[in-house]
Design a protein around this motif. Structure first.
Motif, mmCIF file in Angstrom:
data_model
loop_
_atom_site.group_PDB
_atom_site.id
_atom_site.type_symbol
_atom_site.label_atom_id
_atom_site.label_comp_id
_atom_site.label_asym_id
_atom_site.label_seq_id
_atom_site.Cartn_x
_atom_site.Cartn_y
_atom_site.Cartn_z
ATOM 1 N N UNK A 94 -77.928 54.476 36.721
ATOM 2 C CA UNK A 94 -77.029 54.223 35.605
ATOM 3 C C UNK A 94 -77.457 54.952 34.338
ATOM 4 N N UNK A 95 -78.773 55.190 34.191
ATOM 5 C CA UNK A 95 -79.248 55.906 33.006
ATOM 6 C C UNK A 95 -78.695 57.322 32.948
ATOM 7 N N UNK A 96 -78.380 57.906 34.100
ATOM 8 C CA UNK A 96 -77.817 59.247 34.123
ATOM 9 C C UNK A 96 -76.424 59.252 33.510
ATOM 10 N N UNK A 97 -75.675 58.160 33.712
ATOM 11 C CA UNK A 97 -74.344 58.048 33.112
ATOM 12 C C UNK A 97 -74.463 58.085 31.594
ATOM 13 N N UNK A 98 -75.418 57.312 31.058
ATOM 14 C CA UNK A 98 -75.623 57.282 29.611
ATOM 15 C C UNK A 98 -76.140 58.626 29.106
ATOM 16 N N UNK A 99 -77.000 59.268 29.882
ATOM 17 C CA UNK A 99 -77.529 60.580 29.496
ATOM 18 C C UNK A 99 -76.403 61.600 29.372
ATOM 19 N N UNK A 100 -75.574 61.681 30.408
ATOM 20 C CA UNK A 100 -74.456 62.637 30.384
ATOM 21 C C UNK A 100 -73.472 62.283 29.272
ATOM 22 N N UNK A 117 -73.248 51.879 43.476
ATOM 23 C CA UNK A 117 -72.763 52.985 42.652
ATOM 24 C C UNK A 117 -71.880 52.463 41.513
ATOM 25 N N UNK A 118 -71.025 51.491 41.844
ATOM 26 C CA UNK A 118 -70.162 50.911 40.806
ATOM 27 C C UNK A 118 -71.012 50.236 39.735
ATOM 28 N N UNK A 119 -72.048 49.508 40.165
ATOM 29 C CA UNK A 119 -72.936 48.841 39.207
ATOM 30 C C UNK A 119 -73.643 49.860 38.322
ATOM 31 N N UNK A 120 -74.044 51.006 38.888
ATOM 32 C CA UNK A 120 -74.707 52.050 38.108
ATOM 33 C C UNK A 120 -73.786 52.585 37.023
ATOM 34 N N UNK A 121 -72.533 52.849 37.399
ATOM 35 C CA UNK A 121 -71.560 53.335 36.417
ATOM 36 C C UNK A 121 -71.328 52.279 35.328
ATOM 37 N N UNK A 122 -71.259 51.013 35.744
ATOM 38 C CA UNK A 122 -71.034 49.936 34.786
ATOM 39 C C UNK A 122 -72.195 49.824 33.799
ATOM 40 N N UNK A 123 -73.428 49.866 34.304
ATOM 41 C CA UNK A 123 -74.604 49.756 33.434
ATOM 42 C C UNK A 123 -74.651 50.920 32.452
ATOM 43 N N UNK A 124 -74.477 52.144 32.957
ATOM 44 C CA UNK A 124 -74.505 53.305 32.081
ATOM 45 C C UNK A 124 -73.398 53.275 31.035
ATOM 46 N N UNK A 125 -72.208 52.862 31.459
ATOM 47 C CA UNK A 125 -71.082 52.775 30.527
ATOM 48 C C UNK A 125 -71.335 51.715 29.464
ATOM 49 N N UNK A 126 -71.929 50.586 29.867
ATOM 50 C CA UNK A 126 -72.223 49.515 28.914
ATOM 51 C C UNK A 126 -73.225 49.983 27.858
ATOM 52 N N UNK A 127 -74.209 50.787 28.259
ATOM 53 C CA UNK A 127 -75.173 51.312 27.288
ATOM 54 C C UNK A 127 -74.483 52.185 26.250
ATOM 55 N N UNK A 128 -73.537 53.005 26.697
ATOM 56 C CA UNK A 128 -72.790 53.849 25.765
ATOM 57 C C UNK A 128 -71.925 53.007 24.827
ATOM 58 N N UNK A 129 -71.303 51.963 25.370
ATOM 59 C CA UNK A 129 -70.462 51.093 24.551
ATOM 60 C C UNK A 129 -71.287 50.352 23.505
#
Length: 279
Positions: A98-104, A151-163
């Motif tokens: 999920x950290x990769x989602x926030x990184x990107x 995978x869905x949880x990873x996207x959710x965690x990364x997205x939540x960090x951005x939010x």
């Protein structure tokens, strides 16, 4: 540098909270653990905001916080369900991405980290994945549903960090109140649908309260950290909680730490050092 330090402290708080949460989830359903800790966390966050916070931020920031709360609770639900139907190690590895989602997301928003910091981010993410990875038992099967949930949880965690980063720009304490409002509301709705039996014995009260306090501490530290560093890098520091959880299981429960996991700890520490060194 301050943002990275606060991000690491949030990882420590999240890691201890996850460890305690995992232990309590063996005594009662995970939904019950969340139904107790999330509302308590909301009350704690509200107390902090009323005591230390300034004026509530713009409505748009509060809405972002509420959405972040719903997203993170949804991600946690998928994480727990994935661990219930598939190998814990596999699901944990996927969620740690999920950290990769926030990184990107941070890079898309305009973050411009130094080259050494990008190398450090890659090392830290790789280390986090290795630490989370548990050797598979012989004959252990991997459910495609578990992979999808991870995978869905990873996207959710990364997205939540951005939010959280966006919501906490003006007033971090009220952003966390909004996030807890969204999370608690989503859980109450889930409880109305599933109607779980809520029973908490006396021995579980202290650990559940500790989980709530640690989660709020982690939320506040991360929210403040995003105002003192690039979200693309702060999110990496804040996502190393899996290493804390694994190390606690090794120290307290005597769980074996595989060679790849030990290497992951070294890589994660090296990555954090590179990120901090380039600040």
């Amino acid at each position: 540098m301050l943002g990275i330090g606060l991000g690491l402290l949030s990882s420590l708080a999240w890691g201890v909270s996850d460890f305690l949460g995992g232990q309590q989830s063996r005594r009662m359903p995970a939904l019950v653990v969340l139904l107790v800790t999330q509302p308590v966390g909301f009350l704690l966050a509200l107390g902090v905001a009323l005591t230390l916070g300034g004026e509530p931020p713009a409505r748009s920031d509060l809405v972002l916080g509420v959405v972040a709360g719903v997203v993170i609770v949804t991600g946690l639900a998928c994480f727990y369900r994935g661990m219930a139907i598939g190998p814990v190690g596999v699901v944990a590895v996927l969620v740690s991405l999920g950290s990769m989602v926030a990184l990107v997301g941070g890079l898309i928003q305009g973050d411009d980290p130094a080259a050494i910091q990008l190398v450090g981010a890659a090392l830290a993410i790789t280390g986090g994945v290795l630490v989370s990875r548990r050797p598979r038992a012989a004959g252990e099967r991997i459910s495609m549903a578990a992979i999808g949930l991870g995978l869905f949880a990873a996207v959710a965690v990364g997205s939540a960090l951005l939010l959280i980063d966006s919501a906490a720009e003006d007033e971090p304490t009220w952003a966390i109140v909004a996030m807890r409002t969204g999370g608690a509301s989503a859980l109450c709705l889930a409880a109305l649908v599933t109607r779980p039996r809520i029973s908490v014995d006396r021995a579980s009260v202290a650990p559940l309260l500790a989980i709530a306090v640690l989660e709020i501490t982690a939320n506040l530290l991360f929210a403040v950290a995003t105002n003192h560093g690039l979200i693309s890098l702060v999110s990496i520091a804040g996502s190393l909680y899996s290493a804390v959880t694994v190390i606690l299981a090794w120290i307290i429960l005597g769980e074996r730490l595989a060679g790849a996991q030990r290497a992951g700890v070294v890589l994660a520490l090296a990555g954090v050092a590179a990120i901090a060194g380039g600040a």
